[in-house]
Motif scaffolding. Structure first.
Motif, PDB file in Angstrom:
ATOM      1  N   SER A  24       0.861  -1.076  -0.045  1.00 37.88           N
ATOM      2  CA  SER A  24       0.066  -0.019  -0.116  1.00 37.88           C
ATOM      3  C   SER A  24       0.812   1.298   0.039  1.00 37.88           C
ATOM      4  O   SER A  24       0.226   2.382   0.126  1.00 37.88           O
ATOM      5  N   LEU A  25       2.213   1.239  -0.280  1.00 38.61           N
ATOM      6  CA  LEU A  25       2.967   2.310  -0.386  1.00 38.61           C
ATOM      7  C   LEU A  25       2.816   2.928  -1.838  1.00 38.61           C
ATOM      8  O   LEU A  25       3.344   2.337  -2.494  1.00 38.61           O
ATOM      9  N   LEU A  26       2.041   4.134  -1.864  1.00 37.42           N
ATOM     10  CA  LEU A  26       1.690   4.723  -3.205  1.00 37.42           C
ATOM     11  C   LEU A  26       2.629   6.024  -3.028  1.00 37.42           C
ATOM     12  O   LEU A  26       2.532   6.997  -2.542  1.00 37.42           O
ATOM     13  N   ILE A  27       3.278   6.240  -4.109  1.00 40.78           N
ATOM     14  CA  ILE A  27       4.508   7.218  -4.381  1.00 40.78           C
ATOM     15  C   ILE A  27       4.227   7.938  -5.796  1.00 40.78           C
ATOM     16  O   ILE A  27       4.153   7.318  -6.956  1.00 40.78           O
ATOM     17  N   THR A  28       4.126   9.403  -6.071  1.00 45.41           N
ATOM     18  CA  THR A  28       3.927  10.137  -7.182  1.00 45.41           C
ATOM     19  C   THR A  28       4.633  11.230  -7.105  1.00 45.41           C
ATOM     20  O   THR A  28       5.142  11.775  -5.731  1.00 45.41           O
ATOM     21  N   ASP A  29       5.215  11.996  -8.020  1.00 45.91           N
ATOM     22  CA  ASP A  29       5.963  13.353  -8.034  1.00 45.91           C
ATOM     23  C   ASP A  29       4.816  14.352  -7.522  1.00 45.91           C
ATOM     24  O   ASP A  29       3.801  14.263  -8.039  1.00 45.91           O
ATOM     25  N   TRP A  30       5.170  15.378  -6.581  1.00 45.58           N
ATOM     26  CA  TRP A  30       4.331  16.163  -5.942  1.00 45.58           C
ATOM     27  C   TRP A  30       3.824  17.115  -7.102  1.00 45.58           C
ATOM     28  O   TRP A  30       2.680  17.368  -6.895  1.00 45.58           O
ATOM     29  N   ASP A  31       4.529  17.449  -8.017  1.00 49.87           N
ATOM     30  CA  ASP A  31       4.105  18.414  -9.147  1.00 49.87           C
ATOM     31  C   ASP A  31       2.761  17.612  -9.801  1.00 49.87           C
ATOM     32  O   ASP A  31       2.012  18.258 -10.412  1.00 49.87           O
ATOM     33  N   ASN A  32       2.661  16.193  -9.779  1.00 49.90           N
ATOM     34  CA  ASN A  32       1.767  15.547 -10.591  1.00 49.90           C
ATOM     35  C   ASN A  32       0.128  15.962  -9.818  1.00 49.90           C
ATOM     36  O   ASN A  32      -0.598  15.787 -10.389  1.00 49.90           O
ATOM     37  N   GLN A 105      14.979  10.574  -5.033  1.00 48.92           N
ATOM     38  CA  GLN A 105      15.799  11.511  -4.069  1.00 48.92           C
ATOM     39  C   GLN A 105      15.886  12.819  -4.781  1.00 48.92           C
ATOM     40  O   GLN A 105      16.164  13.976  -3.968  1.00 48.92           O
ATOM     41  N   VAL A 106      15.500  13.167  -6.052  1.00 49.14           N
ATOM     42  CA  VAL A 106      15.698  14.611  -6.527  1.00 49.14           C
ATOM     43  C   VAL A 106      14.629  15.230  -6.722  1.00 49.14           C
ATOM     44  O   VAL A 106      14.671  16.343  -7.510  1.00 49.14           O
ATOM     45  N   THR A 107      13.336  14.703  -6.310  1.00 45.79           N
ATOM     46  CA  THR A 107      12.284  15.546  -6.580  1.00 45.79           C
ATOM     47  C   THR A 107      11.129  15.272  -5.282  1.00 45.79           C
ATOM     48  O   THR A 107      11.113  14.377  -4.596  1.00 45.79           O
ATOM     49  N   PRO A 108      10.313  16.426  -5.173  1.00 45.22           N
ATOM     50  CA  PRO A 108       9.326  16.501  -4.078  1.00 45.22           C
ATOM     51  C   PRO A 108       8.388  15.170  -4.402  1.00 45.22           C
ATOM     52  O   PRO A 108       7.997  15.132  -5.570  1.00 45.22           O
ATOM     53  N   LEU A 109       7.749  14.557  -3.322  1.00 47.93           N
ATOM     54  CA  LEU A 109       6.731  13.392  -3.629  1.00 47.93           C
ATOM     55  C   LEU A 109       5.557  13.625  -2.917  1.00 47.93           C
ATOM     56  O   LEU A 109       5.666  14.310  -1.852  1.00 47.93           O
ATOM     57  N   MET A 110       4.399  13.018  -3.537  1.00 50.50           N
ATOM     58  CA  MET A 110       3.389  12.719  -2.427  1.00 50.50           C
ATOM     59  C   MET A 110       3.390  11.266  -2.225  1.00 50.50           C
ATOM     60  O   MET A 110       3.340  10.619  -3.128  1.00 50.50           O
ATOM     61  N   ILE A 111       3.051  10.748  -0.886  1.00 51.59           N
ATOM     62  CA  ILE A 111       3.012   9.704  -0.381  1.00 51.59           C
ATOM     63  C   ILE A 111       1.791   9.097   0.425  1.00 51.59           C
ATOM     64  O   ILE A 111       1.102  10.042   1.063  1.00 51.59           O
ATOM     65  N   ILE A 112       1.257   7.998  -0.173  1.00 49.20           N
ATOM     66  CA  ILE A 112      -0.214   7.598   0.393  1.00 49.20           C
ATOM     67  C   ILE A 112       0.041   6.186   1.224  1.00 49.20           C
ATOM     68  O   ILE A 112       0.596   5.250   0.337  1.00 49.20           O
ATOM     69  N   VAL A 113      -0.224   5.989   2.377  1.00 49.56           N
ATOM     70  CA  VAL A 113      -0.142   4.374   2.748  1.00 49.56           C
ATOM     71  C   VAL A 113      -1.541   4.155   3.299  1.00 49.56           C
ATOM     72  O   VAL A 113      -2.353   4.913   3.707  1.00 49.56           O
TER      73      VAL A 113
END
Length: 177
Positions: A24-32, A105-113
């Motif tokens: 359930s670890l979901l990650i996307t670029d924050w800009d998205n 490591q080189v971009t801001p992220l949004m994470i959902i768990v």
């Protein structure tokens, strides 16, 4: 603005479970997703994803992902910051994983768990979460872990959950979650 308490907290049943559900670890670029969301009482009920983007599902096993959030108030500055650290482990070192982690490591992220109480938590919604530490280890003995230990950090003003109904519409790797 008046800061008035609105409700008490009653005794709770002893039926909760710790941990994050596997896969359930979901990650996307924050800009998205930085384009907009609807938030009601700390719960994200609608989220705009840029066309052609999706969350990536990190299919991590059970009992190796956790988050720890600490809210700190500074009465001298009148500020309040919630810092959350999300830790995870990935098994087996590989070129593909090393490349993916370098990009993260080189971009801001949004994470959902999703926790084991079926609550979805979001990190990085306000300012983006960062993958600050990637530790790789081969292990010494054959029964030791070969893989990565990850540490993401999010610094925000608020805690966020995600509505279960919204999770059915979030695009994950080209499919609904």
């Amino acid at each position: 603005m008046a800061c008035i308490l609105t409700t008490g907290i009653d005794y709770e049943c002893n039926n909760g479970a710790g941990g994050i559900k596997q896969g359930s670890l979901l990650i996307t670029d924050w800009d998205n997703v930085a384009g907009g969301a609807t938030v009601t009482d700390g719960e994200i009920t609608a989220l705009s994803q840029d066309a052609g983007t999706s969350f990536k599902r990190y299919k991590i096993r059970k009992e190796i992902v956790a988050f720890d959030g600490t809210s700190t108030t500074d009465p001298l500055t009148g500020s309040n910051v919630l810092e959350t650290v999300i830790t995870a482990a990935l098994y087996k070192i590989s070129k593909t994983k090393s490349t993916e982690l370098k990009l993260a490591q080189v971009t801001p992220l949004m994470i959902i768990v999703q926790d084991n109480n079926n609550v979805y938590h979001a990190f990085g919604y306000e300012n983006g979460a960062e993958l600050l530490t990637v530790k790789s280890a081969s292990g010494k003995a054959m029964n030791e872990m070969n893989g990565y230990e990850l540490s993401f950090t999010s610094r925000e003003q608020n805690r966020y959950t995600v509505a279960s109904a919204l999770m059915a519409t979030i695009l994950v790797d080209g499919e609904n979650s």
